[in-house]
Design a protein around this motif. Structure first.
Motif, mmCIF file in Angstrom:
data_model
loop_
_atom_site.group_PDB
_atom_site.id
_atom_site.type_symbol
_atom_site.label_atom_id
_atom_site.label_comp_id
_atom_site.label_asym_id
_atom_site.label_seq_id
_atom_site.Cartn_x
_atom_site.Cartn_y
_atom_site.Cartn_z
ATOM 1 N N VAL A 1 3.302 -2.873 -5.361
ATOM 2 C CA VAL A 1 4.289 -2.923 -6.448
ATOM 3 C C VAL A 1 4.802 -1.510 -6.741
ATOM 4 N N LEU A 2 3.891 -0.555 -6.804
ATOM 5 C CA LEU A 2 4.278 0.835 -7.065
ATOM 6 C C LEU A 2 5.106 1.414 -5.916
ATOM 7 N N ARG A 3 4.793 1.000 -4.693
ATOM 8 C CA ARG A 3 5.586 1.443 -3.533
ATOM 9 C C ARG A 3 6.997 0.875 -3.583
ATOM 10 N N ARG A 4 7.107 -0.419 -3.869
ATOM 11 C CA ARG A 4 8.422 -1.068 -3.873
ATOM 12 C C ARG A 4 9.353 -0.496 -4.931
ATOM 13 N N CYS A 5 8.808 -0.029 -6.038
ATOM 14 C CA CYS A 5 9.682 0.545 -7.068
ATOM 15 C C CYS A 5 9.874 2.047 -6.866
ATOM 16 N N GLY A 6 9.237 2.617 -5.858
ATOM 17 C CA GLY A 6 9.481 4.009 -5.500
ATOM 18 C C GLY A 6 8.580 5.039 -6.140
ATOM 19 N N LEU A 7 7.541 4.597 -6.845
ATOM 20 C CA LEU A 7 6.659 5.555 -7.517
ATOM 21 C C LEU A 7 5.536 6.075 -6.619
ATOM 22 N N VAL A 8 5.236 5.337 -5.557
ATOM 23 C CA VAL A 8 4.138 5.708 -4.659
ATOM 24 C C VAL A 8 4.630 5.549 -3.221
ATOM 25 N N GLU A 9 4.142 6.409 -2.355
ATOM 26 C CA GLU A 9 4.398 6.232 -0.925
ATOM 27 C C GLU A 9 3.072 6.295 -0.183
ATOM 28 N N GLN A 10 3.030 5.649 0.968
ATOM 29 C CA GLN A 10 1.832 5.662 1.813
ATOM 30 C C GLN A 10 2.223 6.196 3.175
ATOM 31 N N ARG A 11 1.314 6.930 3.777
ATOM 32 C CA ARG A 11 1.558 7.443 5.122
ATOM 33 C C ARG A 11 0.328 7.191 5.986
ATOM 34 N N ARG A 12 0.511 7.302 7.264
ATOM 35 C CA ARG A 12 -0.612 7.132 8.201
ATOM 36 C C ARG A 12 -1.152 8.490 8.602
ATOM 37 N N GLU A 13 -2.470 8.594 8.538
ATOM 38 C CA GLU A 13 -3.190 9.772 9.040
ATOM 39 C C GLU A 13 -4.324 9.242 9.887
ATOM 40 N N GLY A 14 -4.057 8.963 11.135
ATOM 41 C CA GLY A 14 -5.053 8.324 11.991
ATOM 42 C C GLY A 14 -5.307 6.918 11.492
ATOM 43 N N THR A 15 -6.533 6.641 11.100
ATOM 44 C CA THR A 15 -6.855 5.307 10.576
ATOM 45 C C THR A 15 -6.731 5.250 9.053
ATOM 46 N N ARG A 16 -6.519 6.380 8.445
ATOM 47 C CA ARG A 16 -6.369 6.433 6.974
ATOM 48 C C ARG A 16 -4.914 6.195 6.588
ATOM 49 N N ARG A 17 -4.731 5.614 5.395
ATOM 50 C CA ARG A 17 -3.386 5.431 4.841
ATOM 51 C C ARG A 17 -3.372 5.907 3.392
ATOM 52 N N PRO A 18 -3.383 7.223 3.201
ATOM 53 C CA PRO A 18 -3.416 7.736 1.833
ATOM 54 C C PRO A 18 -2.126 7.431 1.070
ATOM 55 N N CYS A 19 -2.289 7.241 -0.216
ATOM 56 C CA CYS A 19 -1.169 7.003 -1.128
ATOM 57 C C CYS A 19 -0.862 8.321 -1.824
#
Length: 106
Positions: free
Chosen positions: A49-67
């Motif tokens: 929900v936070l990603r869809r409204c633009g407040l949070v993004e997630q990225r890939r770092e190997g097997t991790r997906r930090p927000c």
């Protein structure tokens, strides 16, 4: 950013807590879930929900997906709130002056 969806997202206490946590640094969904009595799936939903409204993004770092918190988007919300605060302060000041002037005329 859609202000309506951002404010709606922040209407949930879990999502506000996630934003507060992310203000201290990036975290994975598992790390975000730790202090809650919720499943990682539930936290993933809130992050989505936070990603869809633009407040949070997630990225890939190997097997991790930090927000990561999008502080630039929070700044837009803050600017809107500050504009509203100034507008209402000006209106209330004008009303106070009007009432003072009306009282002096009597």
């Amino acid at each position: 950013m859609d202000l309506d969806s951002a404010f709606a997202a922040l209407g949930d206490p879990v999502r506000r807590s996630l934003v507060a946590r992310l203000a201290h640094g990036d975290a994975t969904v598992g790390e975000l879930a730790a202090p809650f009595d919720l499943t990682s799936q539930a936290i993933s939903h809130h992050v989505g929900v936070l990603r869809r409204c633009g407040l949070v993004e997630q990225r890939r770092e190997g097997t991790r997906r930090p927000c990561r918190l999008r502080t630039d988007q929070l700044a837009l919300l803050s600017t809107w709130i500050d504009d509203q605060r100034r507008t209402w302060a000006d209106r209330l000041d004008a009303l106070e002056q009007h009432l003072t002037d009306e009282g002096a005329d009597r």
